[in-house]
Each structure stands twice: as C-alpha cells, then as structure tokens.
Design a protein around this motif. Structure first.
Motif, PDB file in Angstrom:
ATOM      1  N   THR A  19     -29.532 109.538  91.189  1.00 27.19           N
ATOM      2  CA  THR A  19     -30.053 110.430  90.163  1.00 27.19           C
ATOM      3  C   THR A  19     -30.529 111.724  90.799  1.00 27.19           C
ATOM      4  N   VAL A  37     -25.726 111.033  86.618  1.00 34.03           N
ATOM      5  CA  VAL A  37     -26.532 110.495  85.527  1.00 34.03           C
ATOM      6  C   VAL A  37     -25.597 109.686  84.639  1.00 34.03           C
ATOM      7  N   TYR A  65     -34.606 117.907  81.946  1.00 32.88           N
ATOM      8  CA  TYR A  65     -33.728 116.771  81.712  1.00 32.88           C
ATOM      9  C   TYR A  65     -32.258 117.158  81.774  1.00 32.88           C
ATOM     10  N   LEU A  86     -31.581 112.428  79.839  1.00 27.57           N
ATOM     11  CA  LEU A  86     -32.414 111.714  80.809  1.00 27.57           C
ATOM     12  C   LEU A  86     -33.426 112.681  81.403  1.00 27.57           C
ATOM     13  N   THR A 107     -36.329 107.825  89.312  1.00 27.65           N
ATOM     14  CA  THR A 107     -35.236 108.796  89.430  1.00 27.65           C
ATOM     15  C   THR A 107     -35.231 109.455  90.804  1.00 27.65           C
TER      16      THR A 107
END
Length: 128
Positions: A19, A37, A65, A86, A107
């Motif tokens: 991530t 992602v 995000y 995300l 993450t």
C-alpha cells in the motif's frame, strides 16, 4: 552506530505490504510512494508518485485517499465513504506548512519513496 542499528532493526521487522504511503513534499503539497491498492472488485490500482503533488488547504485537516473510480490520489476535508476509496492517512496544515501526516494503521508500505524516510509518530520526513 548503535542507534542506527536499533532503528534499522525496528524498520526491518515491521510487517510491510504494497500500500502506498503519503509523502510530505514541503509547503502545502503531498505525494504518494509506489504501491498497489486493491479495489472492492478485487482489481488493482497501480500507484506511482505523481509528477505534480496534490495541493492541500491551509489551516485544515485533510483525508488523503486513493479514489477507486480512477485510482487518483485525493485530498479532501470530508471523510470519503468506504466504497469511494482507501484512506491512506490524514494531514494537518497551518497557513504555511504541513504540521503532521498520520498514516492509517495497516497501510505501511515497503516501497517508500527513496527521497523520504520514516519518522517516529507516523510522519514522513525529507532526508536532508
């Protein structure tokens, strides 16, 4: 030397995934490191550092995000719905600079941009 070894040990023992992380590029701009992602439909957004960083709003807290619809890095003062993207973290700014970057737990990336280093407290700091 001892301190360097301890820090290296701490960083190398963390569980890493692909991530992306948010990086502070100075002033009121953020960028993202390389990574992937996974979207809700199990397709993948391949993330690369942007040529032009994302501008932030002064004196605010913004949610950073990856938007699922186009895999774009987005900064917003409102929390996106879970199906929209995300969240990588939150960024606080004053009128001149980024005060803090707080990574969302889970993450952490193993692909940190080579121009940046992990700082304690979740903030990514430029290497001088």
């Amino acid at each position: 030397e001892f301190i360097c070894q301890v820090v290296q040990s701490l960083l190398s023992n963390q569980k890493m995934d692909n991530t992306p992380q948010i990086v502070d590029v100075g002033g009121l701009n953020v960028n993202v490191s390389e990574g992937e992602v996974v979207k809700p439909d199990n397709t993948i957004c391949d993330i690369l550092p942007l040529i032009t960083p994302v501008a932030l709003t002064p004196n605010s807290t913004e949610y950073i995000y990856i938007r699922y619809s186009d895999c774009a890095l987005v900064a917003s003062t409102t929390i996106p719905n879970p199906g929209v993207g995300l969240i990588l973290g939150t960024v606080e700014t004053d009128d001149m600079k980024i005060i803090s970057i707080n990574q969302i737990a889970g993450t952490i990336s193993g692909l940190i941009n080579s121009n940046f280093a992990v700082g304690f407290g979740g903030r990514l700091l430029p290497i001088i």
